[in-house]
Design an enzyme around this catalytic site. Structure first.
Site, mmCIF file in Angstrom:
data_model
loop_
_atom_site.group_PDB
_atom_site.id
_atom_site.type_symbol
_atom_site.label_atom_id
_atom_site.label_comp_id
_atom_site.label_asym_id
_atom_site.label_seq_id
_atom_site.Cartn_x
_atom_site.Cartn_y
_atom_site.Cartn_z
ATOM 1 N N PHE A 103 16.438 -50.216 -15.279
ATOM 2 C CA PHE A 103 15.658 -51.029 -14.352
ATOM 3 C C PHE A 103 14.276 -50.459 -14.088
ATOM 4 C CE2 PHE A 103 17.349 -48.002 -11.261
ATOM 5 C CZ PHE A 103 16.360 -47.917 -10.293
ATOM 6 N N LYS A 104 14.093 -49.167 -14.329
ATOM 7 C CA LYS A 104 12.798 -48.539 -14.063
ATOM 8 C C LYS A 104 11.671 -49.165 -14.891
ATOM 9 C CE LYS A 104 15.563 -45.567 -12.003
ATOM 10 N NZ LYS A 104 15.562 -44.122 -12.094
#
Length: 473
Positions: A103-104
């Protein structure tokens, strides 16, 4: 938009300064100075992200913002950027379709372009980005900043604790301006060392003399945190009504982004923290006591192997309605004693707004297997904990969205053991067997033959020397 420090001892500033410096000079985290007005999601993910950047980074010209969004979205494999998929009685918001399968990537494919503009506007010769990672942030930062002009990146990661694939994503990452260094310790050691580096006046002076500025790509930086709001706002557009959110939680940035989305008008009901056996944030939500003075456990969900979650400080500031005196007191207690206790309306609002649950490593693998058998949905260990917590919380009548934070192919040994009971030590061999069982195509297989480019190792107390050596101060 202007920003102030959670600790109240730093001057107001604009988004360009906050982007570049990451931490406020008093050691606090930057937060918007004024309450947030509602923000209507755009017609799609791109439009919503553009609206968010206008709100939080309005000092950056519109053409620069739009170009940054276009370059970011071009790096995602899924047309809808973050697909919403059904399984196990919930909806999974898949946040892992970017270049490093975590998700980063949503924010870290944007941040380099925003930071490059901010550096140019401030007349900074080179931005030197320091990052601590428990597994995923490091590779996302390295991929995002690789070969971006006038930037350099140094990632510190735990020598023991990441998966082999997570480690290889960092140590094999190409780019003449990116580096990774193992630290002899855990994530909290790495994060504390990086924060100490930002407070080191002598180090800052050496950087300045070299025409450089130290900054951060962790979620302490507003450029990492606020773009993450986008996927919750976009999720609200697609669901079209009230919903609950469950977020696997390590450094507390991802669930804080959901809280900010709620402040901006997203119809999010319950916000649930999903923790692993380290469970420090889970216990905090349930009791109001933040106690990091406990045994650190290395688990099969390494991105949540954290005892000091930086973004809790922003939550404390929000819960106290901006009472920086209380925030400073609690943070001082945490540093000196390893714990603090909140009470009064702050504790009431915490329990009113948040729920929490956790899972042992064994329960995590059981959840992976149960979800696969029930729905043929393959969830990585962190997401599986989120699903377990979602299933155990009292029903509210609202649909539940679980943030799917990483690809299962980053943790093939755990995935294979969960589905078959078989342990295969080699992650790439495990991925092959997992692919045969599930009929899915494994990702990241090319890392097996990728050359190791970054082999540095350092002790925690030698981090300043590692910084100077890497950046050439």
């Amino acid at each position: 938009m202007e920003y102030i420090s959670t600790r109240g001892l730093a001057p107001r500033t604009d988004s360009l300064h906050a982007l570049l410096h990451g931490l406020a000079p008093d050691g606090g985290l930057y937060v918007p100075a004024e309450p947030l007005a509602p923000l209507t999601p755009g017609e799609d993910f791109r439009a919503t992200m553009e609206a968010l950047l206008e709100r939080f980074f309005g000092e950056i010209p519109e053409p620069v913002r739009k170009d940054a969004v276009a370059k970011s979205l071009a790096r995602f494999r899924a047309p809808e950027v973050v697909p919403l998929k059904e399984g196990g009685g919930v909806s999974f918001l898949e946040l892992f379709h970017g270049p490093t399968y975590a998700f980063k990537d949503v924010a870290l494919t944007l941040l380099p372009h925003l930071m490059a503009y901010a550096a140019q506007a401030a007349g900074v010769g080179r931005v030197c980005v320091l990052t601590a990672t428990s597994g995923d942030t490091g590779s996302a930062a390295m991929q995002g900043f690789a070969d971006v002009p006038d930037t350099s990146v140094l990632v510190f990661y735990p020598k023991v604790g990441t998966s082999e694939i997570q480690r290889r994503q960092m140590v094999c990452c190409p780019g003449g301006n990116v580096s990774a260094c193992a630290i002899k310790g855990n994530f909290d050691d790495a994060q504390a060392a990086v924060k100490a580096a930002f407070a080191d006046a002598a180090l800052a002076a050496r950087a300045k003399a070299a025409g450089c500025l130290l900054s951060s790509a962790n979620s302490i930086n507003i450029g990492r945190l606020f773009p993450q709001i986008c996927y919750y706002l976009d999720c609200a557009r697609r669901i079209g009504g009230p919903f609950d959110v469950v977020v696997p939680t390590g450094n507390f940035g991802n669930i804080l982004a959901a809280h900010y989305a709620w402040q901006l008008g997203a119809p999010i009901g319950r916000l649930a923290v999903a923790s692993n056996a380290n469970r420090v944030v889970c216990d905090f939500v349930r009791t109001g006591r933040y106690d990091a003075h406990r045994e650190f456990r290395i688990t099969n969900s390494p991105s949540m192997d954290i005892l000091v979650s930086s973004n809790v400080e922003r939550l404390l500031w929000l819960l106290t309605k901006g009472n920086d005196v209380e925030v400073r007191t609690w943070e001082s207690q945490l540093k000196a004693e390893g714990a603090f206790q909140i009470g009064g309306y702050a504790l009431h609002d915490l329990k009113e707004r948040f729920a929490a649950g956790w899972a042992t490593p064994e329960e995590t693998e059981t959840a992976i297997a149960d979800l696969w058998r029930e729905s043929r949905y393959l969830a990585d260990p962190h997401t599986a904990i989120g699903w377990k917590v979602a299933r155990e919380l009292p029903p509210t009548g609202r649909p539940t969205v679980v943030a799917a934070t990483a690809s299962p192919w980053k943790f093939p040994v755990t995935m294979l053991r969960a589905l078959t009971g078989k342990t295969v030590a080699d992650e790439f061999a495990a991925a092959g067997e997992l692919a045969a069982i599930t009929g899915q195509m494994p990702a990241l297989a090319d890392l097996r033959s990728a050359p190791i480019l970054h082999e540095a190792v350092t002790a925690r107390d030698a981090v300043p020397e590692a910084i100077c050596r890497t950046f050439g101060f």
